[in-house]
Scaffold this active site. Structure first.
Site, short mmCIF file in Angstrom:
data_model
loop_
_atom_site.label_atom_id
_atom_site.label_comp_id
_atom_site.label_asym_id
_atom_site.label_seq_id
_atom_site.Cartn_x
_atom_site.Cartn_y
_atom_site.Cartn_z
N ASP A 1 0.85 -1.11 0.04
CA ASP A 1 0.26 0.03 0.02
C ASP A 1 0.85 1.25 0.15
OD1 ASP A 1 -2.23 1.95 0.52
OD2 ASP A 1 -3.43 0.32 1.33
N HIS B 1 1.52 1.77 -3.61
CA HIS B 1 0.71 2.61 -3.97
C HIS B 1 1.07 4.15 -4.15
CE1 HIS B 1 -2.89 -0.24 -2.99
NE2 HIS B 1 -1.85 -0.73 -3.88
#
Length: 424
Positions: free
Chosen positions: A200, A234
């Site tokens: 993430d 991300h």
């Protein structure tokens, strides 16, 4: 004190939980001290540290946290911006001072157990963070390797004077919500020389969701991030989206972002509250390689159960009220981004509360000749883009000084409702 002094209490098969608990209890009676963990394998449940304690994990030592929810009791703890019951973090300290985790050993959260349960909807309560300091002062975390975190990896929460230095954080690219470092409503945080590869965001600045943010008005401020390698993930450096308390006075410098989806990323939305002020952010001397969208400011981020609803996603101006977030000034200087794909700059403010000011100086962006189209910002009804140079909507002021963009397609500037614009 050495954890091996408590080896006699370890059953077969090995479970070092009771040994750690007893060793830490003995340290508390002495007012603190250092617990040394020498090379070896130490299966254990949750560990809690207290005032004036150092957990020194030597090279070759692995704390391997149990794949069993019962080993992590439920406690009152804020998780992703909301207060409630959550599993105690693998290593945890609360209302403590002078707490240190150091050494060249490894903390292995064995997160696959939790990730499988999460995907199947079997976690009745939030997963444990790998390391969490809650309302602590003078915290140091340095040199250890952290891997396979059940959820966010390092989470300082309402802390003051935090030093995070020399860490290696490694989580699989497909592991859910395994952010690297997430300071939340902290003051005077220093993140230096960390290497992060996660599933993430690499580093994400947080400040609660609307209820706690507006009630406590506790911002995340006075942050320095320097000399970090942010690999995959991300976002490289991210602000939000849980930022109702605000994020202010942050300097990021001398960092490398390598093939993260987005580079410098701000994400917020209506409903975060008028305490959700982001201001005074400076990004300087940063290199990005293969980052799909190097600069993204998104005030229509579609998070939370209502994130796709008309209140969040409406493109018409709405009344400015107590739930309207605000973005102040962002400064980006001396930055090079190569092999971008979706968009070089994507700035998307609210029509009723535009982004105040974006300043870029000595910035060079080049696109991958074989770039593929994708969504630059996570919002509804936004088209897929490829090699989009600069897109800006609802921004009061944009200053571009020596900004070079190469390999883009179409017009260089795509502006909608932009006020003052200056370029040289």
């Amino acid at each position: 004190m050495n954890i091996l002094d408590y080896a006699a209490s370890v059953p077969t098969p090995a479970d070092w939980t009771a040994a750690f608990q007893q060793a830490i209890a003995d340290l508390r009676t002495r007012g603190g001290g250092t617990l040394i963990v020498p090379a070896g394998d130490y299966p254990t449940g949750a560990i809690r540290l207290y005032d004036n304690m150092t957990l020194h994990i030597e090279s070759g030592a692995v704390l391997r946290f149990h794949q069993d929810a019962s080993a992590f009791p439920l406690i009152d703890l804020e998780f992703e911006g909301i207060a409630g019951l959550a599993h105690q973090p693998c290593i945890y300290a609360e209302h403590a001072k002078n707490v240190t985790i150091t050494g060249y050993g490894t903390l292995d959260g064995q997160g696959s157990y939790w990730w499988t349960r999460q995907r199947a909807g079997q976690n009745a309560h939030p997963r444990p963070y790998l390391v969490c300091f809650n309302h602590c002062e003078h915290v140091t975390l340095e040199n250890v390797t952290l891997t396979n975190s059940p959820a966010w990896t390092v989470h300082p929460l309402y802390c003051r004077n935090v030093v995070i230095r020399g860490l290696n954080i490694k989580n699989p690219a497909d592991s859910p919500n395994t952010d690297g470092i997430d300071p939340e409503s902290c003051e005077y945080t220093r993140i230096i020389g960390v290497n992060i590869h996660v599933g993430d965001d690499c580093i994400a600045m947080k400040a609660s969701k609307v209820f706690l943010g507006m009630k406590l008005k506790k911002s995340c401020e006075h942050t320095v991030i320097r000399n970090c390698l942010l690999d995959k993930g991300h976002g490289g450096i991210v602000i939000g989206s849980e930022m109702s308390g605000g994020v202010k006075d942050m300097v990021v410098t001398q960092c490398l972002m390598d093939h993260t989806d987005r580079g410098l990323r701000v994400k917020t939305r209506r409903g975060r509250g008028n305490t959700a002020v982001i201001d005074g952010l400076v990004f300087r001397n940063v290199e990005m390689r293969g980052v799909k969208a190097p600069f993204v400011i998104n005030m229509f981020y579609f998070c939370d159960p209502d994130g796709h609803g008309p209140y969040v996603q409406c493109r018409d101006a709405m009344p400015v009220d107590e739930y309207t977030p605000k973005l102040g000034s962002l400064t980006m200087e001396d930055i090079t981004a190569t092999d971008a794909q979706f968009a070089g700059c994507y700035f998307d403010g609210l029509p009723e509360q535009p982004i105040e000011r974006v300043s870029m100086k000595n910035v060079t962006i080049t696109f991958d000749p074989n770039a593929e189209a994708g969504q630059a910002a996570m919002a509804d009804n936004r088209p897929l883009v490829k090699k989009l140079a600069i897109y800006a909507e609802n921004v009061k002021e944009i200053d571009l000084h020596n900004v070079k963009i190469e390999g883009y397609e179409g017009e260089r500037l795509h502006f909608v409702n932009v006020g003052h614009f200056e370029e040289d």
